[in-house]
Design a protein around this motif. Structure first.
Motif, PDB file in Angstrom:
ATOM      1  N   GLU A 118      24.148  40.950  33.390  1.00 35.84           N
ATOM      2  CA  GLU A 118      24.953  41.522  34.485  1.00 35.84           C
ATOM      3  C   GLU A 118      24.686  40.677  35.717  1.00 35.84           C
ATOM      4  N   LEU A 119      25.695  40.385  36.488  1.00 34.98           N
ATOM      5  CA  LEU A 119      25.496  39.539  37.673  1.00 34.98           C
ATOM      6  C   LEU A 119      24.784  40.339  38.773  1.00 34.98           C
ATOM      7  N   TYR A 152      26.164  35.351  32.687  1.00 34.54           N
ATOM      8  CA  TYR A 152      26.349  34.620  33.955  1.00 34.54           C
ATOM      9  C   TYR A 152      25.208  33.626  34.163  1.00 34.54           C
ATOM     10  N   LEU A 199      33.150  32.542  41.328  1.00 38.66           N
ATOM     11  CA  LEU A 199      32.950  32.707  39.883  1.00 38.66           C
ATOM     12  C   LEU A 199      33.835  31.704  39.151  1.00 38.66           C
ATOM     13  N   TYR A 244      20.595  37.908  49.452  1.00 39.09           N
ATOM     14  CA  TYR A 244      21.179  36.588  49.240  1.00 39.09           C
ATOM     15  C   TYR A 244      20.636  35.613  50.275  1.00 39.09           C
ATOM     16  N   ARG A 285      23.585  41.693  42.290  1.00 40.77           N
ATOM     17  CA  ARG A 285      24.477  41.887  43.429  1.00 40.77           C
ATOM     18  C   ARG A 285      24.404  40.765  44.466  1.00 40.77           C
ATOM     19  N   GLU A 286      23.199  40.193  44.622  1.00 44.71           N
ATOM     20  CA  GLU A 286      23.058  39.174  45.679  1.00 44.71           C
ATOM     21  C   GLU A 286      23.866  37.908  45.399  1.00 44.71           C
ATOM     22  N   TYR A 287      24.353  37.768  44.166  1.00 44.46           N
ATOM     23  CA  TYR A 287      25.161  36.581  43.863  1.00 44.46           C
ATOM     24  C   TYR A 287      26.650  36.900  43.773  1.00 44.46           C
ATOM     25  N   ALA A 288      26.987  38.154  44.035  1.00 45.59           N
ATOM     26  CA  ALA A 288      28.360  38.604  43.772  1.00 45.59           C
ATOM     27  C   ALA A 288      29.396  37.855  44.618  1.00 45.59           C
ATOM     28  N   GLN A 289      28.968  37.315  45.761  1.00 45.18           N
ATOM     29  CA  GLN A 289      29.931  36.645  46.650  1.00 45.18           C
ATOM     30  C   GLN A 289      30.119  35.168  46.324  1.00 45.18           C
ATOM     31  N   ARG A 335      30.577  31.832  34.066  1.00 45.96           N
ATOM     32  CA  ARG A 335      30.537  32.896  33.050  1.00 45.96           C
ATOM     33  C   ARG A 335      31.006  32.337  31.711  1.00 45.96           C
TER      34      ARG A 335
END
Ligand code: GUN
Ligand code: FE
Length: 456
Positions: free
Chosen positions: A60-61, A46, A70, A4, A63-67, A27
């Motif tokens: 699928e989102l 997403y 949303l 990220y 991982r680097e954008y998971a934070q 989303r």
């Protein structure tokens, strides 16, 4: 896996607030177009926005954008914002009047008297505020706007558009012949330079980040050869884009031939004045000649197709299939007030409908598909903004917009079609088709321009 890129985002200090607001994940059911023949659809997917730009669409989102925050729009459509490539802001006030007249009579009897009122700043403020409110509420996120000959009123319009959060190019009109005395400029070049100086000053003060200037000779008959040549010189000096009208009605074309008999055709008349060299939008192009289309293709002139205006003033049906096949850049314009509706959804529908009528007389010219109309109203029109700055001038940097490609400005609409019968159970393309044809602003629940949410 990519790391990220913006860890300082999590610091949450006052300095990073803008970054925070413009970095998020949406989303929903996402549709976009990167070329005329295809609309890409991804259900329950997403769309990642980083600092106002798209990072792309993902099933699928990553991982680097998971934070990132949303923003949940499950069951709603998410599509790119629309571009109105040609609209007259001062004409908003008299929409749906004088629609029984052809172009030149409509200009004389309806348009010029209304535009004459915009020397009065109080009137201009009231009328322009209503125009901007309407556009803000609707589906358009970018627009190329013609104002009037009045510098202060045109600057006021720029301020109002800037405040709205929309992205726009605005032009003070140039007119110094064949018009009523109250719209006739004595020193068209001087008036234009004065307005450009005021605009530059406002930009230097940090205002007008989303609002650029565009040179706007009304059309060939209202500008003397001297003023058009001066405009070409200013364009060379300043690197500004330019917008005008071209080959709209037959009477207008006959008039241009009389005014400029040495030029091979209408576009050639502009060319002979030194124009068409920078980023240029020409509205209409209903009656182009073969050689005229060759010149437009060669110069990469953007055509603003304005189907509703062409119907209202009975100007004709533009040969969009021919323009597309020649690779001439094309977008859609509402052309208010010759067109009644500001929404480019409506222009998409009109463009499809008139192309069907045209193909009855010219069967070799296939009607526009939904995919093509959607492309023209999104990435097609917005591609003009990517031409800016190409002359090294003082204006906007080039901006990619109108689609969700990685790195492009994130202009997006969130559309809730759940109130329609059958609602969200239809395939995504059918849901989009319905939203376009119904063109109902009430379906738009949120609107993002360059990553910023602009609806209250
Ligand atoms: N040609 C010159 N001026 C105008 C205008 O205001 N509207 C339209 N539709 N055509 C024009
Ligand atoms: Fe117009």
């Amino acid at each position: 896996m990519q790391v990220y890129k913006f860890p300082y985002y999590f610091l949450g200090s006052a300095d990073t607030k803008g970054v925070e607001e413009k970095s998020f994940v949406l989303r929903g059911d996402i549709l976009w177009s990167a070329e005329p023949r295809r609309i890409t659809t991804l259900e329950n997917a997403y769309l990642v926005c980083l600092e106002g730009r798209s990072e792309g669409v993902f099933k699928e989102l990553p991982r680097e954008y998971a934070q990132l925050p949303l923003r949940e729009h499950r069951g709603k459509l998410i599509i790119p914002g629309l571009t109105d490539l040609h609209v007259h802001a001062p004409q908003f006030a008299f929409r749906a009047l004088g629609m029984d007249k052809p172009l030149l009579a409509w200009l004389e009897e309806k348009t010029f008297p209304e535009e004459g009122r915009y020397h009065d700043l109080a009137y201009a403020r009231e009328a322009y505020t209503r125009f901007v409110e309407e556009v803000k509420r609707g589906p358009n996120t970018r627009l190329c706007v013609l104002a009037t000959i009045h510098g202060p009123g045109s600057l006021l319009l720029m301020e109002l558009l800037e405040e709205s959060g929309l992205v726009s190019l605005v032009g003070k009109l140039s007119m110094d012949r064949n018009c009523p005395p109250y719209l006739m400029e004595e020193n068209s070049e001087g008036a234009l330079r004065e307005w450009l100086d005021a605009y530059t000053q406002r930009r230097a003060q940090g205002g007008l980040a989303n609002t650029g200037a565009i040179l706007s000779p009304r059309f060939f008959p209202s500008c003397s050869e001297g003023s058009l040549k001066a405009l070409a010189e200013i364009q060379r000096e300043e690197g500004l884009p330019l917008q005008s009208h071209l080959s709209e009605s037959r009477d207008e074309i006959t008039w241009v031939r009389e005014l400029c008999p040495q030029s091979p055709h209408y576009a050639g008349a502009y060319e002979d004045m030194g124009l068409l060299k920078g980023p240029t939008i020409m509205a209409h192009c209903v009656w182009p000649e073969e050689k005229e289309m060759d010149l437009l293709a060669q110069r990469g002139v953007h055509i603003a197709h304005c189907p509703q205006a062409n119907m209202n003033l009975a100007s004709g049906i533009a040969p969009v299939r021919q323009l597309l096949e020649r690779g001439i850049p094309l977008g859609l314009g509402s052309d208010v007030a010759a067109g009644t509706e500001t929404s480019i959804f409506r222009a998409m529908t009109d463009a499809i409908q008139v192309s069907k009528l045209r193909s009855l007389s010219f069967p070799q010219e296939r009607p526009l598909s939904l995919e093509e109309a959607f492309y023209l109203g999104t990435a097609g029109g917005a591609s003009f903004f990517n031409k800016l700055g190409t002359m090294g001038g003082r204006d906007f940097a080039p901006q990619k917009a109108g689609s969700f490609e990685q790195g492009w400005d994130l202009d997006a609409l969130i559309i809730d079609d759940s109130s329609l019968v059958g609602g969200t159970t239809l395939p995504l393309l059918e849901r989009l088709e319905r939203v376009i044809y119904l063109s109902d602003d009430r379906h738009i629940t949120e609107k993002y321009v360059r990553g910023k949410s602009i609806l209250p």
